[in-house]
Design a protein around this motif. Structure first.
Motif, PDB file in Angstrom:
ATOM      1  N   ASN A  22       0.795  -1.233   0.000  1.00  0.00           N
ATOM      2  CA  ASN A  22       0.000   0.000   0.000  1.00  0.00           C
ATOM      3  C   ASN A  22       0.831   1.289   0.000  1.00  0.00           C
ATOM      4  N   HIS A  23       2.126   1.183   0.136  1.00  0.00           N
ATOM      5  CA  HIS A  23       3.054   2.301  -0.053  1.00  0.00           C
ATOM      6  C   HIS A  23       2.682   3.565   0.728  1.00  0.00           C
ATOM      7  N   PRO A  24       2.693   3.524   2.069  1.00  0.00           N
ATOM      8  CA  PRO A  24       2.436   4.763   2.810  1.00  0.00           C
ATOM      9  C   PRO A  24       3.517   5.798   2.525  1.00  0.00           C
ATOM     10  N   GLN A  25       3.124   7.063   2.460  1.00  0.00           N
ATOM     11  CA  GLN A  25       4.107   8.117   2.227  1.00  0.00           C
ATOM     12  C   GLN A  25       4.806   8.529   3.513  1.00  0.00           C
ATOM     13  N   ALA A  26       4.228   8.125   4.652  1.00  0.00           N
ATOM     14  CA  ALA A  26       4.863   8.386   5.942  1.00  0.00           C
ATOM     15  C   ALA A  26       4.426   7.312   6.930  1.00  0.00           C
ATOM     16  N   MET A  27       5.326   6.991   7.864  1.00  0.00           N
ATOM     17  CA  MET A  27       5.009   6.077   8.960  1.00  0.00           C
ATOM     18  C   MET A  27       5.373   6.762  10.272  1.00  0.00           C
ATOM     19  N   VAL A  28       4.434   6.771  11.196  1.00  0.00           N
ATOM     20  CA  VAL A  28       4.728   7.165  12.573  1.00  0.00           C
ATOM     21  C   VAL A  28       4.796   5.868  13.357  1.00  0.00           C
ATOM     22  N   ILE A  29       5.996   5.517  13.849  1.00  0.00           N
ATOM     23  CA  ILE A  29       6.210   4.173  14.372  1.00  0.00           C
ATOM     24  C   ILE A  29       6.888   4.187  15.736  1.00  0.00           C
ATOM     25  N   ASP A  30       6.486   3.233  16.559  1.00  0.00           N
ATOM     26  CA  ASP A  30       7.087   3.007  17.871  1.00  0.00           C
ATOM     27  C   ASP A  30       8.590   2.788  17.731  1.00  0.00           C
ATOM     28  N   CYS A  31       9.365   3.609  18.435  1.00  0.00           N
ATOM     29  CA  CYS A  31      10.811   3.385  18.535  1.00  0.00           C
ATOM     30  C   CYS A  31      11.233   3.822  19.935  1.00  0.00           C
ATOM     31  N   SER A  32      10.981   2.962  20.894  1.00  0.00           N
ATOM     32  CA  SER A  32      11.215   3.315  22.286  1.00  0.00           C
ATOM     33  C   SER A  32      12.685   3.339  22.660  1.00  0.00           C
ATOM     34  N   HIS A  33      13.503   2.577  21.928  1.00  0.00           N
ATOM     35  CA  HIS A  33      14.843   2.310  22.426  1.00  0.00           C
ATOM     36  C   HIS A  33      15.937   2.613  21.410  1.00  0.00           C
ATOM     37  N   GLU A  34      17.104   2.947  21.925  1.00  0.00           N
ATOM     38  CA  GLU A  34      18.323   3.073  21.145  1.00  0.00           C
ATOM     39  C   GLU A  34      18.669   1.717  20.539  1.00  0.00           C
ATOM     40  N   PRO A  35      19.587   1.657  19.570  1.00  0.00           N
ATOM     41  CA  PRO A  35      19.920   0.362  18.953  1.00  0.00           C
ATOM     42  C   PRO A  35      20.362  -0.673  19.990  1.00  0.00           C
TER      43      PRO A  35
ATOM     44  N   ALA B 103      15.419  -1.969  10.015  1.00  0.00           N
ATOM     45  CA  ALA B 103      15.252  -3.226   9.271  1.00  0.00           C
ATOM     46  C   ALA B 103      13.859  -3.310   8.645  1.00  0.00           C
ATOM     47  N   LEU B 104      12.830  -2.882   9.370  1.00  0.00           N
ATOM     48  CA  LEU B 104      11.475  -2.904   8.830  1.00  0.00           C
ATOM     49  C   LEU B 104      11.365  -1.999   7.609  1.00  0.00           C
ATOM     50  N   ASN B 105      11.955  -0.813   7.703  1.00  0.00           N
ATOM     51  CA  ASN B 105      11.805   0.115   6.588  1.00  0.00           C
ATOM     52  C   ASN B 105      12.658  -0.263   5.392  1.00  0.00           C
ATOM     53  N   GLU B 106      13.662  -1.074   5.599  1.00  0.00           N
ATOM     54  CA  GLU B 106      14.399  -1.597   4.441  1.00  0.00           C
ATOM     55  C   GLU B 106      13.489  -2.465   3.577  1.00  0.00           C
ATOM     56  N   VAL B 107      12.488  -3.067   4.200  1.00  0.00           N
ATOM     57  CA  VAL B 107      11.505  -3.875   3.475  1.00  0.00           C
ATOM     58  C   VAL B 107      10.373  -2.995   2.945  1.00  0.00           C
ATOM     59  N   ILE B 108       9.824  -2.137   3.806  1.00  0.00           N
ATOM     60  CA  ILE B 108       8.638  -1.356   3.451  1.00  0.00           C
ATOM     61  C   ILE B 108       8.972  -0.210   2.508  1.00  0.00           C
ATOM     62  N   GLY B 109      10.130   0.413   2.710  1.00  0.00           N
ATOM     63  CA  GLY B 109      10.576   1.479   1.819  1.00  0.00           C
ATOM     64  C   GLY B 109       9.804   2.771   1.947  1.00  0.00           C
ATOM     65  N   CYS B 110       9.393   3.138   3.154  1.00  0.00           N
ATOM     66  CA  CYS B 110       8.660   4.389   3.349  1.00  0.00           C
ATOM     67  C   CYS B 110       9.637   5.571   3.340  1.00  0.00           C
ATOM     68  N   PRO B 111       9.356   6.632   2.590  1.00  0.00           N
ATOM     69  CA  PRO B 111      10.307   7.743   2.474  1.00  0.00           C
ATOM     70  C   PRO B 111      10.407   8.629   3.708  1.00  0.00           C
ATOM     71  N   GLN B 112       9.378   8.636   4.553  1.00  0.00           N
ATOM     72  CA  GLN B 112       9.395   9.483   5.754  1.00  0.00           C
ATOM     73  C   GLN B 112       9.003   8.636   6.957  1.00  0.00           C
ATOM     74  N   VAL B 113       9.909   8.509   7.914  1.00  0.00           N
ATOM     75  CA  VAL B 113       9.677   7.711   9.111  1.00  0.00           C
ATOM     76  C   VAL B 113       9.802   8.616  10.329  1.00  0.00           C
ATOM     77  N   ILE B 114       8.711   8.752  11.080  1.00  0.00           N
ATOM     78  CA  ILE B 114       8.698   9.580  12.285  1.00  0.00           C
ATOM     79  C   ILE B 114       8.639   8.652  13.489  1.00  0.00           C
ATOM     80  N   LEU B 115       9.588   8.780  14.393  1.00  0.00           N
ATOM     81  CA  LEU B 115       9.682   7.906  15.559  1.00  0.00           C
ATOM     82  C   LEU B 115       8.882   8.486  16.719  1.00  0.00           C
ATOM     83  N   THR B 116       8.180   7.599  17.434  1.00  0.00           N
ATOM     84  CA  THR B 116       7.409   8.030  18.595  1.00  0.00           C
ATOM     85  C   THR B 116       7.535   6.988  19.700  1.00  0.00           C
ATOM     86  N   HIS B 117       6.830   7.219  20.828  1.00  0.00           N
ATOM     87  CA  HIS B 117       6.919   6.354  22.012  1.00  0.00           C
ATOM     88  C   HIS B 117       8.384   6.256  22.466  1.00  0.00           C
ATOM     89  N   ILE B 118       9.051   7.413  22.531  1.00  0.00           N
ATOM     90  CA  ILE B 118      10.493   7.506  22.744  1.00  0.00           C
ATOM     91  C   ILE B 118      10.825   7.555  24.234  1.00  0.00           C
TER      92      ILE B 118
END
Length: 252
Positions: A179-192, A208-223
């Motif tokens: 479905n090719h979202p133009q942006a993802m707001v995704i849980d990223c609670s932790h450092e690598p 790693a997830l976005n290497e598969v999904i290929g979304c151009p804009q990734v916004i991290l939340t739940h930090i």
């Protein structure tokens, strides 16, 4: 009309600053309001309709008066995502629809004593529904309680909201890939980290997830505050940015 998503909270259950913590991120957040993180949540605006995405901010009633929004859209029933509903339910006036996953237990006594909240609007995975013209598709996530993310679609916009989750189920990854979202707001609670935490993503997992999904804009939340400390000295990959409370995303 533009789809607008404003992040009203970008923290986890601990928030930032964390009670009793003297790390660099918590010290900074106490001194500068812009670095504070409230419970993960957002406001979605489309076609003059307002949807509150999760309800974990305790003083929700101070921010929103009766009639200023149309419905709640919940990811799940952990306390840090619904605690604002507990006093609000005892208000007076029109019933407020609450859309969310078919969790039979919910949180505490919300279902037993809903007040003016209508919890009958349960949604099903990958079954699209509409909120005042905005198309919404629930997406299963990996969490300790039944949890959905959502793909939000207008005629010209497609945005994925993916909190709270540790990685993503294969079916959700495939759906996003198709479905090719133009942006993802995704849980990223932790450092690598070497291993993915049980309930939430670390940065390695999101990359790693976005290497598969290929979304151009990734916004991290739940930090978390630990991730904030890490980001003080380390840049994020290109196309990735850390969300912050009050951040406004506009999709034409």
């Amino acid at each position: 009309m533009a789809l607008t998503i404003q992040l009203t909270g970008t923290g986890g259950a601990q928030l930032v600053p964390v009670f009793g913590c003297d790390c660099a991120a918590c010290r900074r957040a106490r001194l500068q309001e812009g670095y504070r993180r409230r419970p993960c949540s957002a406001v979605v605006k489309f076609n003059d309709a307002v949807t509150l995405l999760d309800a974990g901010i305790p003083h929700l009633m101070d921010d929103w008066h009766a009639g200023s929004f149309q419905q709640f859209l919940l990811t799940h029933y952990h306390m840090d995502h619904v605690q604002g509903l507990f006093p609000l339910r005892w208000g007076v006036g029109a019933t407020i629809p609450v859309y969310g996953p078919p969790d039979e237990t919910g949180c505490d006594d919300l279902f037993k004593h809903p007040g003016l909240l209508d919890f009958s609007h349960t949604v099903e995975p990958f079954v699209m529904f509409e909120l005042q013209g905005l198309r919404v598709t629930p997406l299963p996530l990996n969490h300790s309680k039944l949890t959905f993310g959502y793909l939000l679609e207008s005629a010209h916009s497609r945005v994925a909201w993916l909190s709270d989750t540790a990685g993503l189920p294969d079916k959700t990854v495939k759906f996003l890939l198709n479905n090719h979202p133009q942006a993802m707001v995704i849980d990223c609670s932790h450092e690598p980290r070497d291993e993915t935490p049980r309930n939430h993503c670390d940065l390695n997992t999101v990359i790693a997830l976005n290497e598969v999904i290929g979304c151009p804009q990734v916004i991290l939340t739940h930090i978390s505050h630990q991730f904030d400390v890490w980001m003080m000295d380390n840049p994020l990959p290109e196309g990735f940015e850390a969300g912050y409370d009050g951040m406004r995303l506009v999709f034409d």
